[in-house]
Design a protein around this motif. Structure first.
Motif, PDB file in Angstrom:
ATOM      1  N   THR A   1      51.215  46.034  89.139  1.00 63.17           N
ATOM      2  CA  THR A   1      52.186  45.269  88.366  1.00 63.17           C
ATOM      3  C   THR A   1      52.067  43.780  88.649  1.00 63.17           C
ATOM      4  O   THR A   1      52.060  42.958  87.737  1.00 63.17           O
ATOM      5  CB  THR A   1      53.616  45.737  88.695  1.00 63.17           C
ATOM      6  OG1 THR A   1      53.753  47.112  88.354  1.00 63.17           O
ATOM      7  CG2 THR A   1      54.658  44.928  87.928  1.00 63.17           C
TER       8      THR A   1
ATOM      9  N   VAL B   1      52.881  49.116  92.297  1.00 64.46           N
ATOM     10  CA  VAL B   1      53.484  47.791  92.417  1.00 64.46           C
ATOM     11  C   VAL B   1      52.414  46.696  92.438  1.00 64.46           C
ATOM     12  O   VAL B   1      52.589  45.627  91.842  1.00 64.46           O
ATOM     13  CB  VAL B   1      54.417  47.698  93.644  1.00 64.46           C
ATOM     14  CG1 VAL B   1      53.649  47.605  94.951  1.00 64.46           C
ATOM     15  CG2 VAL B   1      55.351  46.497  93.511  1.00 64.46           C
TER      16      VAL B   1
ATOM     17  N   SER C   1      52.879  52.117  96.046  1.00 64.04           N
ATOM     18  CA  SER C   1      52.230  50.865  96.447  1.00 64.04           C
ATOM     19  C   SER C   1      51.154  50.479  95.448  1.00 64.04           C
ATOM     20  O   SER C   1      51.001  49.297  95.094  1.00 64.04           O
ATOM     21  CB  SER C   1      51.633  51.005  97.849  1.00 64.04           C
ATOM     22  OG  SER C   1      52.631  51.268  98.811  1.00 64.04           O
TER      23      SER C   1
ATOM     24  N   PRO D   1      62.563  40.990  94.448  1.00 67.67           N
ATOM     25  CA  PRO D   1      62.406  42.239  95.199  1.00 67.67           C
ATOM     26  C   PRO D   1      63.436  42.455  96.302  1.00 67.67           C
ATOM     27  O   PRO D   1      63.744  43.608  96.635  1.00 67.67           O
ATOM     28  CB  PRO D   1      60.988  42.115  95.786  1.00 67.67           C
ATOM     29  CG  PRO D   1      60.266  41.221  94.831  1.00 67.67           C
ATOM     30  CD  PRO D   1      61.296  40.222  94.409  1.00 67.67           C
TER      31      PRO D   1
ATOM     32  N   LEU E   1      59.268  45.361  89.994  1.00 69.76           N
ATOM     33  CA  LEU E   1      59.082  45.031  91.404  1.00 69.76           C
ATOM     34  C   LEU E   1      60.273  45.485  92.233  1.00 69.76           C
ATOM     35  O   LEU E   1      60.106  46.011  93.345  1.00 69.76           O
ATOM     36  CB  LEU E   1      58.870  43.521  91.562  1.00 69.76           C
ATOM     37  CG  LEU E   1      57.644  42.927  90.863  1.00 69.76           C
ATOM     38  CD1 LEU E   1      57.558  41.440  91.099  1.00 69.76           C
ATOM     39  CD2 LEU E   1      56.364  43.611  91.319  1.00 69.76           C
TER      40      LEU E   1
ATOM     41  N   PHE F   1      60.101  49.418  92.477  1.00 65.97           N
ATOM     42  CA  PHE F   1      59.048  49.917  93.364  1.00 65.97           C
ATOM     43  C   PHE F   1      59.342  49.594  94.832  1.00 65.97           C
ATOM     44  O   PHE F   1      59.064  50.412  95.716  1.00 65.97           O
ATOM     45  CB  PHE F   1      57.691  49.341  92.944  1.00 65.97           C
ATOM     46  CG  PHE F   1      57.198  49.872  91.629  1.00 65.97           C
ATOM     47  CD1 PHE F   1      57.356  51.208  91.285  1.00 65.97           C
ATOM     48  CD2 PHE F   1      56.561  49.044  90.714  1.00 65.97           C
ATOM     49  CE1 PHE F   1      56.904  51.715  90.077  1.00 65.97           C
ATOM     50  CE2 PHE F   1      56.089  49.532  89.503  1.00 65.97           C
ATOM     51  CZ  PHE F   1      56.271  50.871  89.187  1.00 65.97           C
ATOM     52  N   TYR F   2      59.905  48.406  95.082  1.00 69.42           N
ATOM     53  CA  TYR F   2      60.243  48.077  96.481  1.00 69.42           C
ATOM     54  C   TYR F   2      61.369  48.974  96.979  1.00 69.42           C
ATOM     55  O   TYR F   2      61.344  49.440  98.127  1.00 69.42           O
ATOM     56  CB  TYR F   2      60.630  46.609  96.600  1.00 69.42           C
ATOM     57  CG  TYR F   2      60.403  46.034  97.992  1.00 69.42           C
ATOM     58  CD1 TYR F   2      59.415  46.544  98.826  1.00 69.42           C
ATOM     59  CD2 TYR F   2      61.168  44.974  98.471  1.00 69.42           C
ATOM     60  CE1 TYR F   2      59.197  46.016 100.090  1.00 69.42           C
ATOM     61  CE2 TYR F   2      60.955  44.445  99.730  1.00 69.42           C
ATOM     62  CZ  TYR F   2      59.962  44.969 100.535  1.00 69.42           C
ATOM     63  OH  TYR F   2      59.747  44.446 101.793  1.00 69.42           O
TER      64      TYR F   2
ATOM     65  N   THR G   1      58.164  41.374  84.889  1.00 69.53           N
ATOM     66  CA  THR G   1      57.843  42.338  85.950  1.00 69.53           C
ATOM     67  C   THR G   1      58.956  42.532  86.973  1.00 69.53           C
ATOM     68  O   THR G   1      58.855  43.428  87.810  1.00 69.53           O
ATOM     69  CB  THR G   1      56.580  41.891  86.703  1.00 69.53           C
ATOM     70  OG1 THR G   1      56.822  40.608  87.311  1.00 69.53           O
ATOM     71  CG2 THR G   1      55.397  41.780  85.750  1.00 69.53           C
TER      72      THR G   1
ATOM     73  N   SER H   1      52.503  41.286  95.179  1.00 66.79           N
ATOM     74  CA  SER H   1      53.401  42.255  95.801  1.00 66.79           C
ATOM     75  C   SER H   1      52.682  43.148  96.805  1.00 66.79           C
ATOM     76  O   SER H   1      53.281  44.078  97.358  1.00 66.79           O
ATOM     77  CB  SER H   1      54.068  43.124  94.727  1.00 66.79           C
ATOM     78  OG  SER H   1      53.107  43.864  94.010  1.00 66.79           O
TER      79      SER H   1
ATOM     80  N   ASN I   1      66.448  52.100  89.106  1.00 61.92           N
ATOM     81  CA  ASN I   1      66.616  51.419  90.390  1.00 61.92           C
ATOM     82  C   ASN I   1      68.058  51.523  90.898  1.00 61.92           C
ATOM     83  O   ASN I   1      68.297  51.613  92.106  1.00 61.92           O
ATOM     84  CB  ASN I   1      66.211  49.950  90.268  1.00 61.92           C
ATOM     85  CG  ASN I   1      66.075  49.285  91.627  1.00 61.92           C
ATOM     86  OD1 ASN I   1      65.648  49.911  92.596  1.00 61.92           O
ATOM     87  ND2 ASN I   1      66.432  48.027  91.706  1.00 61.92           N
TER      88      ASN I   1
END
Length: 537
Positions: free
Chosen positions: A207, A204, A201, A350, A169, A172-173, A165, A211, A123
C-alpha cells in the motif's frame, strides 16, 4: 410460553443502531466535492486507476510486455489500493471487458473512497478487539461506549472520506498490533501468527512502501516471545513470506524498478526537506514532536482524546507487557516520522487509532465517579460529531460559489491565488444559480518577494480588481515574515482594510481548526474569504 428476553432484544437493537450510525458516519456524502479533484493525492490515485489495463485476450503479448500490464504509471503509493479500486469497478460492471475497462474520473474516485471507507469500518471493529484484549472486559455497555468514541474520531471520519491510503494504513497497523498481542499472550499458534502477520505486513508495504517500519512490531513480538532457535527460524519465515506478499500485491515496484526508485527518491527528498516545494513551506523552522503535539493530534483526535491518550501513554502500567507493546508500536512509528521535515497530518495516521486505544484504556482504569467519566466521554465525542458536519453539508467551495454567482456581477475583475486544488467559483451539479463570466486572476503569490515583475503586476491587478478571493490559509499562514516581508505586508494590508477592500463574505465549516496543520483543512473544509473594493477607506 417462554419469557421474552427483552434485555437481549434491547442489546441487538442498540447494536444495530450503533453499527448503522458507524456506517452513516463513514459513508455520508461520500461523493463530496465531485466532479472536482479536491484532494491532490486522490486525483493522482484516481488517474492511476484509469491507467490500469491489461488485455486478457492478448495474454501472450502481455507476458512479454509485463511492464505495461496493469502498470499504474504512479509509484508514490503501492498498487494494492489501486488494484482494489479497479476490481471494485470491474465487479460493478459485471466483469465486462475486465482488463480493458473504460473508467471515468468519478468512477475511479468513488471506487477509491468506497474501499477506504470499508477499511475504516473494519478498523473500528479491530480497535474494539484490541481494547477488549487489553482490558479483558467484554461488557456490552462498554463496547457501545468504545464504538461511539472510535466512531466519532475526527481523523477516522476525514480519512474515510478520502480515497487515499490512510484508512488502509490504520487498518493494517491495527491488525498487526492485534495479532502481535495475541501472539505475545500465546492466544494464537506460532504458524498461524507468522502467516497472518506476514500477509498483513506484505499488504501494508504494498500500500505504501514507507510503512515497512510497521514490520518492527512483529519482529519484536517474535524476538521477545520465542526461544533463540525458534525466533530466528520464524523471523526467516516471516521475512520470506512478507517479501512474497509485497511482490504479489504490488508487482510493478519490482517490474518497473527504475520508475519506482525514481518516484520514491523524489518523495523522500520532499519529505526530508531536500527539495523545498510550495506545499511544504509551512514546515520551515518547525520543531519536531512539538509540531505534531500542537498542530496535528489536538485536531485529528479532538482535545479530550488527545489529552486522555497522552495520559494513557505516560500513566498506564509500565510492567504490563500488552501496554508496553502498544507503547513500542506507537513510538517506533511516531519518533522517526515526527522528525521528518514534512509533517503532514496523514503522516501520523497509523498511530491515531493507538492514541484512541490509550485514551479509552486510561479512561477505564482511572478511579473517578461515574458522572465524571460520562461527562468526559460526552466531551470526547463532541469533536467528531462536529466534524461530521463537514460532510453533512455542501462543500464550502460550492457554498462560496453559489454566493459569488448571486452577488458578484458578471465580468467582474477578481484577484485570486494560484496553487489551490480547485479555483473558485465552481458549479455544483445541484446548483440552481446560473454561472457568471468573471475575469479571475490566479496570481503567483509564492514568488512575490523574489520577483520584481510579480510585484509590478500585483499593483496593476489591485488597481483593476473589483474583488479579492482568499481561497484558503495555504499562502497567508505559511510564510515567515522575515523571509517573505512583502507577502506578509500584502495580507496584513488586505485584512486590516489598507488596500481598500473590505471582507463581504466568509465561508467555513465552523470548526475553528484553521490553525491545524494545513492539509487538515484545505482539502475538505478550507476557510474562504471574499473582499470587495470600496471607494473610501
Amino acid at each position: 410460553m417462554k419469557k421474552i428476553n427483552w434485555k437481549a432484544i434491547l442489546i441487538v437493537v442498540i447494536w444495530l443502531l450503533v453499527i448503522s450510525l458507524l456506517i452513516y458516519s463513514r459513508f455520508v456524502n461520500l461523493g463530496w466535492g465531485l466532479p472536482y479533484p479536491m484532494h491532490p493525492d486522490e486525483r493522482n490515485m484516481a488517474i492511476a486507476v484509469q491507467n490500469l489495463n491489461c488485455s486478457i485476450s492478448n495474454i501472450k503479448y502481455q507476458i512479454s510486455n509485463l511492464k505495461e500490464c496493469f502498470n499504474p504509471h504512479f509509484f508514490a503509493y503501492g498498487q494494492l489500493p489501486l488494484y482494489l479500486g479497479y476490481l471494485l469497478i470491474g465487479i460493478l460492471k459485471g466483469f465486462k471487458n475486465f482488463g480493458n475497462l473504460v473508467i471515468n474520473f468519478e468512477e475511479a474516485m468513488m471506487s477509491l473512497r468506497v474501499i477506504s471507507t470499508l477499511a475504516s469500518v473494519i478498523n473500528t471493529i479491530i480497535i474494539i478487539k484490541i481494547i477488549n484484549l487489553i482490558t479483558k472486559k467484554n461488557s456490552y455497555f462498554l463496547s457501545f461506549i468504545f464504538f461511539l468514541l472510535i466512531m466519532f474520531s475526527p481523523y477516522a471520519i476525514q480519512f474515510a472520506h478520502f480515497g487515499t491510503t490512510e484508512s488502509f494504513l490504520m487498518l493494517f497497523y491495527s491488525l498487526i498490533i492485534y495479532y502481535c498481542l495475541l501472539f505475545t499472550q500465546k492466544e494464537i499458534h506460532n504458524s498461524k501468527f507468522i502467516i497472518l502477520s506476514s500477509l498483513i505486513s506484505g499488504l501494508v508495504v504494498a500500500t505504501k512502501v514507507s510503512s515497512i517500519i510497521f514490520i518492527a512490531v512483529p519482529i519484536i513480538a517474535i524476538l521477545s516471545s520465542l526461544r533463540s532457535w525458534d525466533r530466528y527460524k520464524n523471523l526467516i519465515k516471516f521475512g520470506l513470506l512478507t517479501t512474497i506478499f509485497i511482490i504479489l500485491f504490488s508487482p510493478h515496484n519490482l517490474i518497473n524498478f527504475h520508475d519506482f526508485v525514481s518516484s520514491i527518491r523524489y518523495e523522500s527528498d520532499v519529505a526530508l526537506g531536500k527539495i523545498l516545494v510550495f506545499y511544504t513551506r509551512q514546515f520551515v523552522n518547525t520543531v519536531p514532536i512539538l509540531f505534531q503535539l500542537t498542530k496535528v493530534f489536538p485536531y485529528a483526535l479532538g482535545w479530550p482524546v488527545w489529552i486522555l491518550g497522552g495520559l494513557g501513554i505516560l500513566g498506564l502500567g509500565w510492567k504490563d507487557r500488552k501496554i508496553n507493546l502498544l507503547r513500542f508500536a506507537f513510538l517506533v512509528y511516531f519518533i522517526p516520522s515526527a522528525f521528518l521535515f514534512a509533517k503532514w497530518s496523514r503522516f501520523m495516521a497509523p498511530v491515531l487509532p493507538l492514541m484512541t486505544v490509550f485514551a479509552i484504556v486510561f479512561l477505564l482504569r482511572i478511579r473517578v465517579i461515574k458522572i465524571i467519566k460520562i461527562i468526559i466521554i460526552i466531551l470526547a465525542i463532541l469533536p467528531g460529531v462536529a466534524y461530521l458536519s463537514v460532510y453533512q453539508n455542501s462543500d464550502v467551495r460550492f457554498q462560496a460559489s453559489e454566493w459569488i454567482y448571486k452577488n458578484i456581477p458578471e465580468n467582474a475583475y477578481i484577484l485570486s491565488e494560484t496553487a489551490n486544488v480547485v479555483d473558485i467559483p465552481i458549479t455544483s451539479q445541484k446548483s440552481k444559480v446560473k454561472s457568471q463570466n468573471y475575469q479571475v486572476i490566479s496570481f503567483d503569490f509564492y514568488d512575490l518577494d523574489e520577483s520584481p515583475e510579480l510585484q509590478s503586476e500585483l499593483k496593476e491587478h489591485l488597481e483593476k480588481a473589483d474583488y479579492i478571493f482568499v481561497p484558503s490559509r495555504r499562502i497567508f499562514a505559511n510564510h515567515p515574515k522575515k523571509k517573505y516581508p512583502m507577502l506578509n505586508q500584502y495580507y496584513n494590508d488586505l485584512f486590516n482594510g489598507k488596500l481598500g477592500f473590505i471582507k463581504v463574505a466568509e465561508f467555513s465549516a465552523g470548526l475553528n481548526d484553521e490553525q491545524a496543520e494545513e492539509t487538515w483543512t484545505v482539502f475538505d473544509h478550507p476557510v474562504i474569504r471574499i473582499y470587495k473594493k470600496v471607494k473610501t477607506f
